[in-house]
Enzyme design. Structure first.
Site, mmCIF file in Angstrom:
data_model
loop_
_atom_site.group_PDB
_atom_site.id
_atom_site.type_symbol
_atom_site.label_atom_id
_atom_site.label_comp_id
_atom_site.label_asym_id
_atom_site.label_seq_id
_atom_site.Cartn_x
_atom_site.Cartn_y
_atom_site.Cartn_z
ATOM 1 N N ASP A 107 18.346 17.982 -24.683
ATOM 2 C CA ASP A 107 17.398 18.985 -24.187
ATOM 3 C C ASP A 107 16.218 19.097 -25.146
ATOM 4 O O ASP A 107 16.338 18.768 -26.329
ATOM 5 C CB ASP A 107 18.073 20.357 -24.087
ATOM 6 C CG ASP A 107 19.219 20.356 -23.094
ATOM 7 O OD1 ASP A 107 19.230 19.499 -22.195
ATOM 8 O OD2 ASP A 107 20.113 21.220 -23.235
HETATM 9 N N1 URA Z 1 24.559 19.539 -24.069
HETATM 10 C C1 URA Z 1 23.545 20.410 -23.901
HETATM 11 O O1 URA Z 1 23.744 21.503 -23.384
HETATM 12 N N2 URA Z 1 22.324 20.043 -24.289
HETATM 13 C C2 URA Z 1 22.055 18.864 -24.899
HETATM 14 O O2 URA Z 1 20.906 18.597 -25.265
HETATM 15 C C3 URA Z 1 23.119 17.965 -25.084
HETATM 16 C C4 URA Z 1 24.365 18.333 -24.661
#
Ligand code: URA
Length: 250
Positions: A107
């Site tokens: 993310d």
């Molecule tokens: N899980 C998440 O919630 N976000 C990420 O960036 C990676 C794994």
């Protein structure tokens, strides 16, 4: 045809060692030019037209694929292009970008290990849902994480998908009571969570499924790769030969 240069300079400039070290390699017969043993350090080579072999491997050829381990900072999206946001590819200098892309997504606000490559087949393999490559995340949570949460993760939690999540391993690092900005007491937990799939926002959704909230997330490992301690946020380094081998056989 390129501009002819001395063999020892060609090898030393390409990173094979100092001028005196490469002279020794040539004397030991470890260097061939177009299939014939190199005659001496002063022999001229055409860096483009001649094939120079050192220790049995072509020297100076552009590799077929490249593999970089990036320490992704928050604020970058895991994409090659984006109309509005900064992308992780912007952390690689233009002249090294080839057709690189990130393997999977973190993310925008997640930090940590991100593999960047132009090896589409390996990326496809690593991302295959059948593959179950382990990914370990360090997370800070709002809320008081419990051993029971760990048991729920082990058995799979409902994050609104067709199936519950695959067994995941929780390690509780700390659980503390703190004062928030308004002086109210709140619980904060520090965890490591290892998952074997890569659903959208998976860690955040799993944590939500047990009634807590992720406030900071960082990936520290993926399959055989570990985020090196010395690799600063925003920096990247090529994978070592051993890491590439381990990744291909994981
Ligand atoms: N899980 C998440 O919630 N976000 C990420 O960036 C990676 C794994």
């Amino acid at each position: 045809m390129g501009k002819a240069v001395r063999l020892d300079k060609f090898l030393a400039d390409g990173g094979a060692g100092t001028r005196s070290e490469v002279k020794k390699l040539i004397q030991k017969g470890l260097v061939q030019i177009n299939g014939a043993a190199a005659k001496g350090p002063e022999q001229k080579v055409d860096p483009i037209g001649d094939v120079v072999v050192l220790n049995g491997e072509i020297f100076g050829a552009a590799p077929e694929f490249v593999y970089y381990l990036l320490h992704k900072p928050a604020g970058y999206v895991s994409a090659t292009e984006d109309a509005k946001e900064k992308t992780v590819l912007e952390l690689v200098p233009q002249e090294k970008r080839r057709k690189l892309f990130p393997v999977g997504r973190l993310d925008k606000d997640t930090e940590g290990l991100l593999l960047i490559t132009d090896d589409g087949a390996l990326a496809h393999e690593l991302l295959s849902p059948k593959k179950h490559v382990d990914k370990t995340y360090y997370a800070l949570l709002e809320g008081r994480v419990t051993v029971e949460d760990g048991e729920r993760f082990l058995h799979g939690v409902d994050i609104g998908e067709k199936n519950v999540t695959l067994p995941a391993r929780l390690e509780i690092l700390s659980v503390k009571e703190k004062e928030d900005a308004s002086g109210e007491k709140v619980w904060q937990s520090e965890i490591l969570l290892t998952i074997h799939e890569g659903k959208f926002h998976q860690v955040k959704r799993m944590v939500e499924a047990v009634g807590k909230k992720v406030t900071y997330l960082k990936r520290i490992s993926m399959g055989p790769l570990r985020l090196p301690k010395e690799l600063e946020k925003g920096a990247y380094r090529p994978l070592t030969e051993e890491e590439i081998k381990a990744l291909k056989s994981c």
